[in-house]
Write a protein that holds these residues in place. Sequence first.
Motif, PDB file in Angstrom:
ATOM      1  N   CYS A 299       0.869  -0.958   0.007  1.00 12.98           N
ATOM      2  CA  CYS A 299      -0.110  -0.028   0.135  1.00 12.98           C
ATOM      3  C   CYS A 299       0.925   1.096   0.130  1.00 12.98           C
ATOM      4  CB  CYS A 299      -0.863   0.075   1.370  1.00 12.98           C
ATOM      5  SG  CYS A 299      -2.246   1.137   1.234  1.00 12.98           S
ATOM      6  N   TRP A 300       1.817   1.285  -0.931  1.00  7.02           N
ATOM      7  CA  TRP A 300       2.822   2.525  -1.126  1.00  7.02           C
ATOM      8  C   TRP A 300       2.288   3.110  -2.376  1.00  7.02           C
ATOM      9  CZ3 TRP A 300       7.991  -0.421  -0.438  1.00  7.02           C
ATOM     10  CH2 TRP A 300       8.264  -0.785   1.043  1.00  7.02           C
ATOM     11  N   THR A 301       3.069   4.334  -2.662  1.00  5.91           N
ATOM     12  CA  THR A 301       2.758   4.920  -3.800  1.00  5.91           C
ATOM     13  C   THR A 301       3.792   4.918  -4.729  1.00  5.91           C
ATOM     14  OG1 THR A 301       4.109   7.263  -3.052  1.00  5.91           O
ATOM     15  CG2 THR A 301       1.806   6.932  -2.318  1.00  5.91           C
ATOM     16  N   LEU A 302       3.694   5.164  -6.064  1.00  7.32           N
ATOM     17  CA  LEU A 302       4.610   5.111  -7.252  1.00  7.32           C
ATOM     18  C   LEU A 302       5.806   5.695  -6.827  1.00  7.32           C
ATOM     19  CD1 LEU A 302       2.698   5.162 -10.506  1.00  7.32           C
ATOM     20  CD2 LEU A 302       3.538   3.026  -9.321  1.00  7.32           C
ATOM     21  N   HIS A 303       5.775   7.032  -5.865  1.00  2.70           N
ATOM     22  CA  HIS A 303       7.020   7.636  -5.729  1.00  2.70           C
ATOM     23  C   HIS A 303       7.742   7.017  -4.913  1.00  2.70           C
ATOM     24  CE1 HIS A 303       9.061  11.156  -3.576  1.00  2.70           C
ATOM     25  NE2 HIS A 303       9.461  11.191  -5.075  1.00  2.70           N
ATOM     26  N   ASP A 304       7.006   6.168  -3.946  1.00  2.00           N
ATOM     27  CA  ASP A 304       7.943   5.317  -2.879  1.00  2.00           C
ATOM     28  C   ASP A 304       8.967   4.398  -3.534  1.00  2.00           C
ATOM     29  OD1 ASP A 304       6.743   6.584  -0.666  1.00  2.00           O
ATOM     30  OD2 ASP A 304       5.097   4.988  -0.682  1.00  2.00           O
ATOM     31  N   ILE A 305       8.634   3.774  -4.620  1.00  4.34           N
ATOM     32  CA  ILE A 305       9.664   2.919  -5.405  1.00  4.34           C
ATOM     33  C   ILE A 305      10.205   3.398  -6.590  1.00  4.34           C
ATOM     34  CG2 ILE A 305       7.915   0.975  -4.638  1.00  4.34           C
ATOM     35  CD1 ILE A 305       6.583   0.942  -7.480  1.00  4.34           C
ATOM     36  N   VAL A 306      10.226   4.769  -6.776  1.00  2.13           N
ATOM     37  CA  VAL A 306      10.817   5.347  -8.003  1.00  2.13           C
ATOM     38  C   VAL A 306      12.589   4.864  -7.795  1.00  2.13           C
ATOM     39  CG1 VAL A 306      11.266   7.468  -6.879  1.00  2.13           C
ATOM     40  CG2 VAL A 306      11.138   7.187  -9.493  1.00  2.13           C
ATOM     41  N   TYR A 307      12.966   4.670  -8.985  1.00  2.00           N
ATOM     42  CA  TYR A 307      14.542   4.224  -9.001  1.00  2.00           C
ATOM     43  C   TYR A 307      15.018   4.470 -10.372  1.00  2.00           C
ATOM     44  CZ  TYR A 307      13.902   0.150 -11.993  1.00  2.00           C
ATOM     45  OH  TYR A 307      13.847  -0.562 -12.895  1.00  2.00           O
ATOM     46  N   PHE A 308      16.322   4.491 -10.420  1.00  2.00           N
ATOM     47  CA  PHE A 308      17.077   4.270 -11.609  1.00  2.00           C
ATOM     48  C   PHE A 308      18.407   3.863 -11.359  1.00  2.00           C
ATOM     49  CE2 PHE A 308      18.557   8.461 -10.263  1.00  2.00           C
ATOM     50  CZ  PHE A 308      19.669   8.566 -10.423  1.00  2.00           C
ATOM     51  N   GLN A 309      19.209   3.414 -12.360  1.00  7.29           N
ATOM     52  CA  GLN A 309      20.596   2.940 -12.100  1.00  7.29           C
ATOM     53  C   GLN A 309      21.521   3.590 -11.507  1.00  7.29           C
ATOM     54  OE1 GLN A 309      20.240  -0.401 -12.930  1.00  7.29           O
ATOM     55  NE2 GLN A 309      22.147  -0.924 -11.851  1.00  7.29           N
ATOM     56  N   PRO A 310      21.781   3.579 -10.239  1.00  5.66           N
ATOM     57  CA  PRO A 310      22.757   4.467  -9.644  1.00  5.66           C
ATOM     58  C   PRO A 310      24.227   4.423 -10.282  1.00  5.66           C
ATOM     59  CG  PRO A 310      21.675   3.280  -7.953  1.00  5.66           C
ATOM     60  CD  PRO A 310      21.281   2.437  -9.299  1.00  5.66           C
TER      61      PRO A 310
END
Length: 414
Positions: free
Chosen positions: A280-291
Amino acid sequence: MFAASCARALRCRGKLRHTSAMCVLAAVSWAAFYVFLARKIFIEDKDVNRAASAVLPVLPQVGGGREHLAVDSTQSETTRIGPCEEQTKIVFISVHMAMGDVVTNILQRFGDQRNLTFVLPREEGDDNTGWPQCFQTDHMLPSRSGSYDILCNHAVYNPRIMNLVMPKAPYVTILRRPETQFPALFHRYRLAPRMGILASDPLKEFLTQPGEYIHRFSSLASERALLQNPQAYDLGLDPENFEDEDAVQALIRDMETNFHLVMIAEYMEESLVLLKQQMCWTLHDIVYFQPSFQARSHLSDYRTPDTLHAQLRKWNNVDVILYQHFSKVLWKKIHKSGPKFQEEVEEFRRMNAVVRNYCLRERGGKGRKQREGDLEDGFAPPVDSQLCEKIDTPVSEYNNLLRSRPDHYLRNEL
């Protein structure tokens, strides 16, 4: 109980894994903390044996907004039960070289923002919570409260102890295709020079006589843990049971029962959206890209010829079985999620693209404030230089930031 377990032997899965005499010394110094932790946990939850549970706890799943579908493992149909509540406790078993650091970074940012308490390695600058040993309480930094919210550093899956530390927390892990995961790991950890392999194609040379090279490192637990079925090892299967079909099937049954989600690295966006729904999170909670610090480690820099794939699969036989099985499980979950699931995945990809482009400009000193229109239909996720910096922070460095909070951990009492 802990001292007695150390004095005898510790079991993750299968054959007994013996510990050294130092385990007894650790038990003495940790006795008070362990008693406090155990009393607290047993008061809150007398039944902490997850393996004995036949039914998974029902986790909320979010579809759109804050309304969700919860799925009971005993039923084939989903039932709408109203608004869901954000989940803040999670155990993530981070498998080596399977994009686990990306997920760990997501969890670190999530917990940092909410001031949650992490299970952190005892040693500063480390990202291993006892690995390659079977996870025990003396591997972690004690918290002041005796309770924890997130475990996400490298740790060998040990449900007996992990359930004591984090009762009722959902379990999640990630797997990667062995034909790409093992070569990446082999090169990333420089296993060839450590074994004295000087051939022009060290992986091919290793696969010609792996048993001989394994024998050379039989006394080094870390190398042994990486050299065959490293994903199964991280999930608690003892190397002595790699050829034991019953033990492998027992591991699969355990994972099906106790893990709420097994992610697949090749389908990262789909896996993360499933995680977001279940927690029950938001899409912003899981945002990522290759560091930047992970780019060379996880991309397909180490391409192997097709002729080696059969040898890789044979040598990593258990990892292949796990990957094939849980890939099917993942796609069954996706198909059951309905047509709106793919729409959410596409929205997530667009959001990640905005964050990635912004942060890459930040790296090049060309950052600018986010503008309306950065994403289609005027949608744009919250992104700034602070988010970019956190995404680019290696796991061990983020651990140091988290452990520096004096209100959470008993650093001076170690």
